[in-house]
Design a protein around this motif. Sequence first.
Motif, PDB file in Angstrom:
ATOM      1  N   MET A   1      34.113   3.338  16.038  1.00 55.43           N
ATOM      2  CA  MET A   1      33.834   4.755  16.267  1.00 55.43           C
ATOM      3  C   MET A   1      35.158   5.497  16.410  1.00 55.43           C
ATOM      4  N   ALA A   2      35.312   6.577  15.647  1.00 52.10           N
ATOM      5  CA  ALA A   2      36.505   7.411  15.744  1.00 52.10           C
ATOM      6  C   ALA A   2      36.438   8.252  17.015  1.00 52.10           C
ATOM      7  N   LEU A   3      37.617   8.482  17.606  1.00 53.51           N
ATOM      8  CA  LEU A   3      37.689   9.337  18.784  1.00 53.51           C
ATOM      9  C   LEU A   3      39.062   9.973  18.853  1.00 53.51           C
ATOM     10  N   SER A   4      39.176  11.001  19.677  1.00 54.68           N
ATOM     11  CA  SER A   4      40.464  11.672  19.839  1.00 54.68           C
ATOM     12  C   SER A   4      40.629  12.119  21.285  1.00 54.68           C
ATOM     13  N   LEU A   5      41.881  12.180  21.717  1.00 51.01           N
ATOM     14  CA  LEU A   5      42.230  12.614  23.068  1.00 51.01           C
ATOM     15  C   LEU A   5      42.955  13.948  22.971  1.00 51.01           C
ATOM     16  N   HIS A   6      42.570  14.885  23.830  1.00 52.74           N
ATOM     17  CA  HIS A   6      43.135  16.233  23.831  1.00 52.74           C
ATOM     18  C   HIS A   6      43.516  16.626  25.256  1.00 52.74           C
ATOM     19  N   ARG A   7      44.512  17.519  25.384  1.00 46.82           N
ATOM     20  CA  ARG A   7      44.873  18.091  26.689  1.00 46.82           C
ATOM     21  C   ARG A   7      44.805  19.609  26.576  1.00 46.82           C
ATOM     22  N   LEU A   8      44.310  20.258  27.626  1.00 46.76           N
ATOM     23  CA  LEU A   8      44.197  21.711  27.646  1.00 46.76           C
ATOM     24  C   LEU A   8      45.539  22.330  28.042  1.00 46.76           C
ATOM     25  N   ASP A   9      46.001  23.272  27.229  1.00 49.37           N
ATOM     26  CA  ASP A   9      47.157  24.087  27.593  1.00 49.37           C
ATOM     27  C   ASP A   9      46.625  25.169  28.525  1.00 49.37           C
ATOM     28  N   SER A  10      46.953  25.080  29.806  1.00 48.93           N
ATOM     29  CA  SER A  10      46.355  25.976  30.797  1.00 48.93           C
ATOM     30  C   SER A  10      46.836  27.421  30.670  1.00 48.93           C
ATOM     31  N   LYS A  11      47.941  27.639  30.000  1.00 44.62           N
ATOM     32  CA  LYS A  11      48.414  29.018  29.805  1.00 44.62           C
ATOM     33  C   LYS A  11      47.734  29.671  28.608  1.00 44.62           C
ATOM     34  N   LEU A  12      47.663  28.946  27.500  1.00 43.74           N
ATOM     35  CA  LEU A  12      47.056  29.488  26.282  1.00 43.74           C
ATOM     36  C   LEU A  12      45.556  29.241  26.202  1.00 43.74           C
ATOM     37  N   MET A  13      45.067  28.341  27.065  1.00 43.44           N
ATOM     38  CA  MET A  13      43.645  27.967  27.080  1.00 43.44           C
ATOM     39  C   MET A  13      43.185  27.438  25.720  1.00 43.44           C
ATOM     40  N   ILE A  14      44.014  26.571  25.128  1.00 35.64           N
ATOM     41  CA  ILE A  14      43.645  25.897  23.879  1.00 35.64           C
ATOM     42  C   ILE A  14      43.877  24.397  24.050  1.00 35.64           C
ATOM     43  N   TRP A  15      43.113  23.626  23.310  1.00 37.33           N
ATOM     44  CA  TRP A  15      43.224  22.171  23.355  1.00 37.33           C
ATOM     45  C   TRP A  15      44.274  21.710  22.352  1.00 37.33           C
ATOM     46  N   THR A  16      45.095  20.762  22.767  1.00 43.43           N
ATOM     47  CA  THR A  16      46.088  20.141  21.901  1.00 43.43           C
ATOM     48  C   THR A  16      45.712  18.673  21.719  1.00 43.43           C
ATOM     49  N   MET A  17      45.607  18.231  20.473  1.00 43.56           N
ATOM     50  CA  MET A  17      45.290  16.827  20.213  1.00 43.56           C
ATOM     51  C   MET A  17      46.511  15.975  20.519  1.00 43.56           C
ATOM     52  N   LEU A  18      46.294  14.928  21.311  1.00 40.89           N
ATOM     53  CA  LEU A  18      47.378  14.025  21.686  1.00 40.89           C
ATOM     54  C   LEU A  18      47.375  12.736  20.888  1.00 40.89           C
ATOM     55  N   SER A  19      46.189  12.210  20.603  1.00 43.21           N
ATOM     56  CA  SER A  19      46.111  10.957  19.850  1.00 43.21           C
ATOM     57  C   SER A  19      44.723  10.800  19.255  1.00 43.21           C
ATOM     58  N   VAL A  20      44.652   9.924  18.277  1.00 46.98           N
ATOM     59  CA  VAL A  20      43.378   9.545  17.670  1.00 46.98           C
ATOM     60  C   VAL A  20      43.274   8.030  17.738  1.00 46.98           C
ATOM     61  N   GLY A  21      42.069   7.559  17.717  1.00 50.53           N
ATOM     62  CA  GLY A  21      41.867   6.124  17.763  1.00 50.53           C
ATOM     63  C   GLY A  21      40.508   5.745  17.219  1.00 50.53           C
ATOM     64  N   THR A  22      40.269   4.458  17.164  1.00 51.61           N
ATOM     65  CA  THR A  22      38.996   3.905  16.722  1.00 51.61           C
ATOM     66  C   THR A  22      38.658   2.751  17.647  1.00 51.61           C
ATOM     67  N   THR A  23      37.408   2.675  18.061  1.00 53.93           N
ATOM     68  CA  THR A  23      37.024   1.561  18.916  1.00 53.93           C
ATOM     69  C   THR A  23      37.080   0.261  18.122  1.00 53.93           C
ATOM     70  N   ASN A  24      37.417  -0.808  18.825  1.00 49.89           N
ATOM     71  CA  ASN A  24      37.442  -2.122  18.181  1.00 49.89           C
ATOM     72  C   ASN A  24      36.022  -2.703  18.135  1.00 49.89           C
ATOM     73  N   GLU A  25      35.879  -3.928  17.686  1.00 48.62           N
ATOM     74  CA  GLU A  25      34.549  -4.544  17.551  1.00 48.62           C
ATOM     75  C   GLU A  25      33.819  -4.666  18.885  1.00 48.62           C
ATOM     76  N   ASP A  26      34.585  -4.656  19.981  1.00 46.70           N
ATOM     77  CA  ASP A  26      33.993  -4.730  21.314  1.00 46.70           C
ATOM     78  C   ASP A  26      33.704  -3.339  21.885  1.00 46.70           C
ATOM     79  N   GLY A  27      33.930  -2.278  21.089  1.00 46.97           N
ATOM     80  CA  GLY A  27      33.677  -0.911  21.520  1.00 46.97           C
ATOM     81  C   GLY A  27      34.775  -0.313  22.379  1.00 46.97           C
ATOM     82  N   ARG A  28      35.923  -0.983  22.448  1.00 44.05           N
ATOM     83  CA  ARG A  28      37.009  -0.523  23.315  1.00 44.05           C
ATOM     84  C   ARG A  28      38.121   0.164  22.520  1.00 44.05           C
ATOM     85  N   CYS A  29      38.714   1.148  23.160  1.00 42.63           N
ATOM     86  CA  CYS A  29      39.912   1.795  22.622  1.00 42.63           C
ATOM     87  C   CYS A  29      40.877   1.917  23.789  1.00 42.63           C
ATOM     88  N   LEU A  30      41.947   1.153  23.730  1.00 44.15           N
ATOM     89  CA  LEU A  30      42.808   0.990  24.892  1.00 44.15           C
ATOM     90  C   LEU A  30      44.056   1.864  24.871  1.00 44.15           C
TER      91      LEU A  30
END
Length: 119
Positions: free
Chosen positions: A25-54
């Motif tokens: 499963m594809a997923l992505s991590l984002h952080r909110l810029d509290s001044k601009l109130m917009i999300w910034t993508m930090l990383s993307v990943g895919t879960t492994n066969e065990d469903g984990r993304c470390l």
Amino acid sequence: MAAKESSPLTTHVLNTGDGMPAGRMALSLHRLDSKLMIWTMLSVGTTNEDGRCLGLISPEAFTPGMYKLRFETGSYFETLGQTYFYPYVEVVFTISDPQQTFHLPLLLSRFSYSTYRGS
């Protein structure tokens, strides 16, 4: 993507409807810029066969603030040939002490989901 061993944030996706880990499963991590109130993508990943993304973020990049994990649930269920209700799931959470480690599991079926802060 950060080294898997040192990431202070991990996730695990379980397909509870089918009784199995949600691998690839594809997923992505984002952080909110509290001044601009917009999300910034930090990383993307895919879960492994065990469903984990470390390896989502390095300890150095993990600072206090508001984050979200976006799980591409619709694409995942399409690969299984199943219908679904939620095309994606976004889990928003606040980090006040980045010295801790955080585990964010997602329990998922085609028509529901839940999450919690794990250890």
